[in-house]
Design a protein around this motif. Structure first.
Motif, PDB file in Angstrom:
ATOM      1  N   TYR A  47     -10.420  -8.850   4.781  1.00 49.81           N
ATOM      2  CA  TYR A  47      -8.693  -7.854   5.221  1.00 49.81           C
ATOM      3  C   TYR A  47      -7.818  -8.826   5.936  1.00 49.81           C
ATOM      4  O   TYR A  47      -8.616 -10.114   6.145  1.00 49.81           O
ATOM      5  CB  TYR A  47      -9.315  -6.897   6.273  1.00 49.81           C
ATOM      6  CG  TYR A  47      -9.787  -7.134   7.794  1.00 49.81           C
ATOM      7  CD1 TYR A  47      -8.980  -7.979   8.462  1.00 49.81           C
ATOM      8  CD2 TYR A  47     -11.462  -7.938   7.618  1.00 49.81           C
ATOM      9  CE1 TYR A  47      -9.772  -8.333   9.702  1.00 49.81           C
ATOM     10  CE2 TYR A  47     -11.473  -8.209   9.106  1.00 49.81           C
ATOM     11  CZ  TYR A  47     -10.758  -8.577   9.800  1.00 49.81           C
ATOM     12  OH  TYR A  47     -11.344  -9.428  10.796  1.00 49.81           O
ATOM     13  N   VAL A  48      -7.222  -9.259   6.075  1.00 47.41           N
ATOM     14  CA  VAL A  48      -5.893  -9.496   6.742  1.00 47.41           C
ATOM     15  C   VAL A  48      -5.438  -8.543   8.468  1.00 47.41           C
ATOM     16  O   VAL A  48      -4.839  -8.240   8.010  1.00 47.41           O
ATOM     17  CB  VAL A  48      -4.864 -10.297   5.995  1.00 47.41           C
ATOM     18  CG1 VAL A  48      -3.817 -11.714   6.435  1.00 47.41           C
ATOM     19  CG2 VAL A  48      -5.617 -10.491   4.740  1.00 47.41           C
ATOM     20  N   PRO A  49      -5.704  -9.734   9.280  1.00 49.04           N
ATOM     21  CA  PRO A  49      -4.664  -9.066  10.155  1.00 49.04           C
ATOM     22  C   PRO A  49      -3.554  -9.316  10.883  1.00 49.04           C
ATOM     23  O   PRO A  49      -2.250 -10.377   9.726  1.00 49.04           O
ATOM     24  CB  PRO A  49      -5.707  -9.728  11.639  1.00 49.04           C
ATOM     25  CG  PRO A  49      -6.094 -10.791  11.098  1.00 49.04           C
ATOM     26  CD  PRO A  49      -6.503 -10.762   9.637  1.00 49.04           C
ATOM     27  N   ASP A  50      -2.613  -8.157  10.959  1.00 51.12           N
ATOM     28  CA  ASP A  50      -1.085  -8.276  11.615  1.00 51.12           C
ATOM     29  C   ASP A  50      -1.099  -8.119  12.812  1.00 51.12           C
ATOM     30  O   ASP A  50       0.000  -9.228  13.602  1.00 51.12           O
ATOM     31  CB  ASP A  50      -0.083  -7.053  10.755  1.00 51.12           C
ATOM     32  CG  ASP A  50      -0.787  -6.992   9.367  1.00 51.12           C
ATOM     33  OD1 ASP A  50      -0.048  -8.173   9.275  1.00 51.12           O
ATOM     34  OD2 ASP A  50      -1.424  -5.514   9.157  1.00 51.12           O
ATOM     35  N   LEU A  51      -2.211  -8.320  13.484  1.00 50.30           N
ATOM     36  CA  LEU A  51      -1.955  -8.238  15.176  1.00 50.30           C
ATOM     37  C   LEU A  51      -3.369  -8.709  16.149  1.00 50.30           C
ATOM     38  O   LEU A  51      -4.419  -8.098  14.869  1.00 50.30           O
ATOM     39  CB  LEU A  51      -1.271  -7.712  15.785  1.00 50.30           C
ATOM     40  CG  LEU A  51      -1.631  -7.094  17.177  1.00 50.30           C
ATOM     41  CD1 LEU A  51      -0.781  -7.897  18.373  1.00 50.30           C
ATOM     42  CD2 LEU A  51      -0.870  -5.966  17.702  1.00 50.30           C
ATOM     43  N   LEU A  52      -3.596  -9.169  16.518  1.00 49.74           N
ATOM     44  CA  LEU A  52      -4.847  -9.440  16.799  1.00 49.74           C
ATOM     45  C   LEU A  52      -4.876  -9.184  18.991  1.00 49.74           C
ATOM     46  O   LEU A  52      -3.691 -10.016  19.565  1.00 49.74           O
ATOM     47  CB  LEU A  52      -5.416 -10.726  17.049  1.00 49.74           C
ATOM     48  CG  LEU A  52      -6.003 -11.964  16.253  1.00 49.74           C
ATOM     49  CD1 LEU A  52      -6.257 -12.951  16.168  1.00 49.74           C
ATOM     50  CD2 LEU A  52      -7.158 -11.198  15.056  1.00 49.74           C
ATOM     51  N   LEU A  53      -5.308  -8.220  19.255  1.00 53.82           N
ATOM     52  CA  LEU A  53      -5.463  -8.456  21.066  1.00 53.82           C
ATOM     53  C   LEU A  53      -7.294  -8.568  21.234  1.00 53.82           C
ATOM     54  O   LEU A  53      -8.320  -7.780  20.727  1.00 53.82           O
ATOM     55  CB  LEU A  53      -5.311  -7.037  21.330  1.00 53.82           C
ATOM     56  CG  LEU A  53      -4.161  -6.453  21.163  1.00 53.82           C
ATOM     57  CD1 LEU A  53      -4.098  -5.780  19.745  1.00 53.82           C
ATOM     58  CD2 LEU A  53      -3.579  -5.106  22.313  1.00 53.82           C
ATOM     59  N   LEU A  54      -6.854  -9.575  22.465  1.00 55.35           N
ATOM     60  CA  LEU A  54      -8.211 -10.212  22.702  1.00 55.35           C
ATOM     61  C   LEU A  54      -8.150 -10.431  24.251  1.00 55.35           C
ATOM     62  O   LEU A  54      -8.140 -10.420  25.200  1.00 55.35           O
ATOM     63  CB  LEU A  54      -8.261 -11.702  22.108  1.00 55.35           C
ATOM     64  CG  LEU A  54      -7.855 -11.846  20.628  1.00 55.35           C
ATOM     65  CD1 LEU A  54      -7.693 -13.363  20.074  1.00 55.35           C
ATOM     66  CD2 LEU A  54      -8.809 -11.258  19.466  1.00 55.35           C
ATOM     67  N   ASP A  55     -10.311 -10.040  24.227  1.00 52.32           N
ATOM     68  CA  ASP A  55     -10.216 -10.385  25.740  1.00 52.32           C
ATOM     69  C   ASP A  55     -10.281 -11.749  25.174  1.00 52.32           C
ATOM     70  O   ASP A  55     -10.842 -12.487  24.519  1.00 52.32           O
ATOM     71  CB  ASP A  55     -11.423  -9.600  26.007  1.00 52.32           C
ATOM     72  CG  ASP A  55     -11.979  -9.600  27.593  1.00 52.32           C
ATOM     73  OD1 ASP A  55     -11.536  -9.639  28.241  1.00 52.32           O
ATOM     74  OD2 ASP A  55     -13.317  -9.241  27.672  1.00 52.32           O
ATOM     75  N   ILE A  56     -10.399 -12.129  26.897  1.00 48.09           N
ATOM     76  CA  ILE A  56     -10.948 -13.990  26.722  1.00 48.09           C
ATOM     77  C   ILE A  56     -11.801 -14.383  27.469  1.00 48.09           C
ATOM     78  O   ILE A  56     -13.138 -14.988  26.242  1.00 48.09           O
ATOM     79  CB  ILE A  56      -9.913 -14.332  27.665  1.00 48.09           C
ATOM     80  CG1 ILE A  56      -8.819 -14.881  27.473  1.00 48.09           C
ATOM     81  CG2 ILE A  56     -10.557 -15.932  27.879  1.00 48.09           C
ATOM     82  CD1 ILE A  56      -7.751 -15.361  28.223  1.00 48.09           C
ATOM     83  N   TYR A  57     -12.968 -13.515  27.762  1.00 52.39           N
ATOM     84  CA  TYR A  57     -14.135 -13.921  28.165  1.00 52.39           C
ATOM     85  C   TYR A  57     -14.720 -12.712  27.611  1.00 52.39           C
ATOM     86  O   TYR A  57     -15.006 -11.702  28.409  1.00 52.39           O
ATOM     87  CB  TYR A  57     -14.247 -13.589  30.422  1.00 52.39           C
ATOM     88  CG  TYR A  57     -13.459 -14.219  31.261  1.00 52.39           C
ATOM     89  CD1 TYR A  57     -13.927 -15.818  31.342  1.00 52.39           C
ATOM     90  CD2 TYR A  57     -12.379 -14.022  31.816  1.00 52.39           C
ATOM     91  CE1 TYR A  57     -13.520 -16.219  32.108  1.00 52.39           C
ATOM     92  CE2 TYR A  57     -11.937 -14.288  32.475  1.00 52.39           C
ATOM     93  CZ  TYR A  57     -11.917 -16.801  32.622  1.00 52.39           C
ATOM     94  OH  TYR A  57     -11.078 -16.911  33.189  1.00 52.39           O
ATOM     95  N   MET A  58     -15.658 -12.850  26.503  1.00 46.79           N
ATOM     96  CA  MET A  58     -16.978 -12.619  25.893  1.00 46.79           C
ATOM     97  C   MET A  58     -17.820 -14.116  25.829  1.00 46.79           C
ATOM     98  O   MET A  58     -17.720 -15.506  26.332  1.00 46.79           O
ATOM     99  CB  MET A  58     -16.338 -12.296  24.693  1.00 46.79           C
ATOM    100  CG  MET A  58     -15.561 -11.131  24.904  1.00 46.79           C
ATOM    101  SD  MET A  58     -14.793 -10.536  23.503  1.00 46.79           S
ATOM    102  CE  MET A  58     -13.592 -11.972  23.170  1.00 46.79           C
ATOM    103  N   PRO A  59     -19.099 -13.664  25.778  1.00 49.88           N
ATOM    104  CA  PRO A  59     -20.708 -14.207  25.431  1.00 49.88           C
ATOM    105  C   PRO A  59     -20.116 -15.246  24.184  1.00 49.88           C
ATOM    106  O   PRO A  59     -19.978 -14.622  22.810  1.00 49.88           O
ATOM    107  CB  PRO A  59     -21.582 -13.235  25.341  1.00 49.88           C
ATOM    108  CG  PRO A  59     -21.166 -12.116  25.922  1.00 49.88           C
ATOM    109  CD  PRO A  59     -19.446 -11.689  26.031  1.00 49.88           C
ATOM    110  N   GLY A  60     -20.595 -16.094  24.517  1.00 51.82           N
ATOM    111  CA  GLY A  60     -21.016 -17.282  23.023  1.00 51.82           C
ATOM    112  C   GLY A  60     -19.089 -18.260  23.130  1.00 51.82           C
ATOM    113  O   GLY A  60     -19.567 -19.090  23.497  1.00 51.82           O
ATOM    114  N   MET A  61     -18.242 -17.080  22.517  1.00 49.40           N
ATOM    115  CA  MET A  61     -17.299 -17.948  22.454  1.00 49.40           C
ATOM    116  C   MET A  61     -16.293 -17.053  23.470  1.00 49.40           C
ATOM    117  O   MET A  61     -16.140 -15.980  23.245  1.00 49.40           O
ATOM    118  CB  MET A  61     -16.513 -18.140  20.904  1.00 49.40           C
ATOM    119  CG  MET A  61     -15.130 -18.288  20.541  1.00 49.40           C
ATOM    120  SD  MET A  61     -15.268 -18.236  18.760  1.00 49.40           S
ATOM    121  CE  MET A  61     -16.334 -18.872  17.955  1.00 49.40           C
ATOM    122  N   THR A  62     -15.260 -17.859  24.297  1.00 47.83           N
ATOM    123  CA  THR A  62     -13.927 -16.643  24.329  1.00 47.83           C
ATOM    124  C   THR A  62     -12.798 -16.731  23.831  1.00 47.83           C
ATOM    125  O   THR A  62     -12.982 -17.438  22.318  1.00 47.83           O
ATOM    126  CB  THR A  62     -13.183 -18.000  25.329  1.00 47.83           C
ATOM    127  OG1 THR A  62     -12.812 -19.170  24.969  1.00 47.83           O
ATOM    128  CG2 THR A  62     -14.440 -18.764  26.386  1.00 47.83           C
TER     129      THR A  62
END
Length: 254
Positions: A53-68
């Motif tokens: 798939y190809v995203p059109d928008l990303l909503l991301l938390d910052i503090y997550m395990p392994g990779m922010t």
């Protein structure tokens, strides 16, 4: 259909954002969208690289395990994902990093619904404009979205169309007529003989036998079509660019 990707390691936070999106898009009657939710940055990155798939928008938390979330966004940018990003986090600590990857908003929890909707207004406008200038092609490797003006020209090779960009080529199984049906809504594309569809924004020189494109390639055309295409090109150049006659060192008339 718009694809919105959410990533947060807390299921409750994912559900909260999904509900806000549902409320926001109630006012956009013509908006068709789907949501993909991830609890792991690595899982999101893996799925993106599979080209399912190809995203059109990303909503991301910052503090997550392994990779922010910021590190994930940096990886996606390096992979060519230039879609709008909204960060949702509990701290202001990474605000400068977020804007370094051209995030459109940085929302600190807890945030008001109005702030979220304001961020979505910006993202929605960018996404609508971007999609109006894109085509979607399906390859063996997955689905690709291409910005129309990144396509320099297209060439028919048997049952396939080869789409040339600056550094990439895409081989698509379709007829020239099918491809031109996708591209003709963009005024810069014009057929040249049976084998080529050219983006006139990327032409740098025309003579009696060939057209020079700005990726260094040459397109050879039948002599009986050269004068006709030259007229089409100059008409487009004067109309769209508002320029006088092109200088002979860059664009030669026949």
């Amino acid at each position: 259909m718009y694809t919105i990707v959410l990533c947060d390691d807390e299921p409750a936070e994912l559900d909260k954002v999904e509900k806000l999106l549902s409320i926001y898009y109630e006012k956009e009657q013509n908006a068709r969208y789907q949501i993909r939710k991830f609890r792991s940055t690595y899982e999101l990155l893996y799925n993106f690289r599979k080209k399912e798939y190809v995203p059109d928008l990303l909503l991301l938390d910052i503090y997550m395990p392994g990779m922010t979330g910021v590190e994930l966004a940096e990886e996606l940018r390096r992979d060519g994902c230039d879609v709008p990003v909204i960060f949702i986090t509990a701290s202001k600590e990474h605000a400068l990093d977020a804007y370094g990857i051209d995030a459109i908003q940085y929302l600190v929890k807890p945030f008001e619904k109005e702030r979220f909707f304001h961020a979505m207004d910006i993202a929605w406008k960018r996404t609508c404009v971007k999609q109006e200038e894109e085509i979607i092609i399906k390859l063996v490797s997955g689905i690709h979205k291409l910005h129309s003006d990144d396509i320099i020209y297209c060439e028919t090779q048997r049952n396939y169309q080869i789409l040339f960009q600056k550094s990439d080529e895409y081989k698509v199984r379709m007829s020239s007529g099918e491809l031109y049906g996708m591209l003709c809504k963009f005024q810069q594309f014009e057929k040249c003989g049976r084998s080529y569809i050219l983006n006139m924004n990327h032409i740098i020189h025309i003579n009696k036998e060939e057209i020079h494109m700005d990726n260094g390639n040459k397109v050879y055309i039948p002599r009986n079509r050269a004068a006709e295409f030259s007229k089409i090109y100059f008409d487009y150049y004067f109309r769209e660019c508002g320029q006088g006659r092109p200088d002979n060192s860059n664009n030669a008339a026949l």
